[in-house]
Design a protein around this motif. Structure first.
Motif, PDB file in Angstrom:
ATOM      1  N   ALA A 238       0.818  -1.217   0.000  1.00 16.99           N
ATOM      2  CA  ALA A 238       0.000   0.000   0.000  1.00 16.99           C
ATOM      3  C   ALA A 238       0.853   1.269   0.000  1.00 16.99           C
ATOM      4  N   PRO A 239       1.833   1.413   0.890  1.00 14.53           N
ATOM      5  CA  PRO A 239       2.651   2.634   0.834  1.00 14.53           C
ATOM      6  C   PRO A 239       3.484   2.757  -0.442  1.00 14.53           C
ATOM      7  N   VAL A 240       3.962   1.644  -0.989  1.00 18.78           N
ATOM      8  CA  VAL A 240       4.728   1.708  -2.233  1.00 18.78           C
ATOM      9  C   VAL A 240       3.824   2.151  -3.373  1.00 18.78           C
ATOM     10  N   ARG A 241       2.623   1.582  -3.456  1.00 17.84           N
ATOM     11  CA  ARG A 241       1.689   1.968  -4.514  1.00 17.84           C
ATOM     12  C   ARG A 241       1.322   3.447  -4.390  1.00 17.84           C
ATOM     13  N   ALA A 242       1.088   3.916  -3.179  1.00 17.36           N
ATOM     14  CA  ALA A 242       0.737   5.319  -2.971  1.00 17.36           C
ATOM     15  C   ALA A 242       1.893   6.235  -3.348  1.00 17.36           C
ATOM     16  N   PHE A 243       3.110   5.837  -3.013  1.00 19.20           N
ATOM     17  CA  PHE A 243       4.288   6.655  -3.353  1.00 19.20           C
ATOM     18  C   PHE A 243       4.457   6.750  -4.865  1.00 19.20           C
ATOM     19  N   CYS A 244       4.279   5.630  -5.559  1.00 21.30           N
ATOM     20  CA  CYS A 244       4.392   5.635  -7.018  1.00 21.30           C
ATOM     21  C   CYS A 244       3.323   6.525  -7.637  1.00 21.30           C
TER      22      CYS A 244
END
Length: 282
Positions: A238-244
Motif C-alpha cells: 500500500a505505501p509503495v503503490r501510494a508513493f508511485c
C-alpha cells in the motif's frame, strides 16, 4: 507422488531464494548455510550459482546486456535478439510464444545442469567443495531411492514427471514477474526506483497466491526491498503503490492469467523481429 515431490521441491527452492536475499537470516554465513541446505541438498540447485546470477538480475532488471534473465540462448526478448538468430534458433524465436510453456518442462533439468557446470568451472575452494558434496548427496539419495523403490522404467518415468512439473512450476512462478515489462537499453541509467518498478509486475491474489508463488507476486516490493522478509511484502504494498502514484510512476498489478497472456504477447512480438518492444504490453 512425482507431482507432489515437484511441488514440494519448488516450495523448498523458494526458501533458498529468500535465504539468498538474507530474508531469513541477516548474517551472510547463516544465510549461506540455510541457502545451501535448501538449494544444494534438498533441491539439487547450486546456491552459489543461483545467488550470483540472481543478484545481477536484481541490480539490472530487464536491462539488455546486464540482466542474465533476458540473455537466454533459447528465448528472444527483443526483436534485435530474434534478428540475430539463424537456422533452428530463428525458427524457435518465431514460434517461442507457442513453445514457451512446453519448454518450461525442461527448465528443471536446465537449472540442475547449469548449477553443476558453474561449479565445475570454479576453482577449488572450501565453499565449492561443500556445494559439490551437497549436490552429490542430493542426486545420490534421490536417484538411489527412486531406483531402489521402483522398477527401472517406472523410475525413469517418475524422474521425467517430477523434473517436468518442477521446471513448469518454477518457470511459471518467475515468468510473470518481468517478462513483458519495459526493457532497458544497455547504456540507460534510470534511477533505482524507476529501474525496479517499471520493469516489475505484481500479481493480484490472496494468501493462496502468496503461498503458491512464494511471495514473488509482490515483485515490485521485493525488488525495492530485496532483504524484506516474505511475510512483510504485502504490508509494504500500500505505501509503495501510494508513493508511485504520488510521483507519477506506473505501478503494474494484474491477475496471474492476465500476466501469462502478456508474457506470451511479448514473446510473440519479440519473435516477430519487426515490432518495437520496449514498454509493458498491458
Amino acid at each position: 507422488m512425482a507431482v507432489f515431490l515437484a511441488v514440494m521441491a519448488t516450495q523448498v527452492a523458494f526458501v533458498g531464494h529468500d535465504a539468498g536475499h538474507r530474508q531469513v537470516c541477516g548474517s551472510r554465513r547463516g544465510a549461506g548455510l540455510i541457502g545451501r541446505i535448501h538449494g544444494n541438498l534438498l533441491t539439487g540447485l547450486s546456491y552459489g550459482w543461483w545467488t550470483a546470477r540472481h543478484n545481477r538480475h536484481h541490480a539490472h532488471p530487464n536491462q539488455e546486456g546486464r540482466d542474465p534473465d533476458i540473455a537466454s540462448m533459447v528465448l528472444a526478448f527483443t526483436p534485435a535478439q530474434a534478428r540475430a538468430r539463424r537456422g533452428a534458433a530463428a525458427w524457435l524465436a518465431r514460434h517461442q510464444a507457442w513453445l514457451f510453456f512446453p519448454m518450461l518442462l525442461l527448465e528443471g533439468i536446465n537449472l540442475h545442469v547449469a548449477g553443476v557446470r558453474a561449479l565445475a568451472r570454479r576453482r577449488g575452494t572450501s565453499v565449492r567443495l561443500a556445494e559439490a558434496a551437497l549436490l552429490a548427496l542430493h542426486f545420490g539419495s534421490y536417484l538411489g531411492a527412486v531406483f531402489v523403490v521402483l522398477a527401472p522404467l517406472h523410475a525413469l518415468a517418475f524422474i521425467a514427471v517430477q523434473q517436468a512439473v518442477f521446471g513448469l512450476y518454477m518457470g511459471s512462478s518467475f515468468a510473470p514477474n518481468h517478462k513483458g515489462m519495459m526493457v532497458l537499453g544497455r547504456d540507460e541509467k534510470p534511477d533505482y526506483l524507476r529501474s525496479q518498478v517499471l520493469t516489475s509486475r505484481n500479481i493480484r491474489g490472496n494468501w493462496l497466491t502468496d503461498l503458491l508463488l512464494g511471495g514473488l507476486n509482490y515483485q515490485i516490493e521485493h525488488h525495492l526491498f530485496p532483504s524484506m522478509p516474505r511475510p512483510s511484502l504485502r504490508h509494504a504494498q500500500a505505501p509503495v503503490r501510494a508513493f508511485c502514484a504520488a510521483h507519477g510512476i506506473p505501478y503494474c498489478e494484474t491477475s496471474l492469467l492476465s500476466s501469462y497472456a502478456t508474457v506470451l504477447r511479448h514473446l510473440h512480438a519479440a519473435g516477430a523481429r519487426d515490432v518495437a518492444v520496449r514498454g509493458p504490453l498491458i
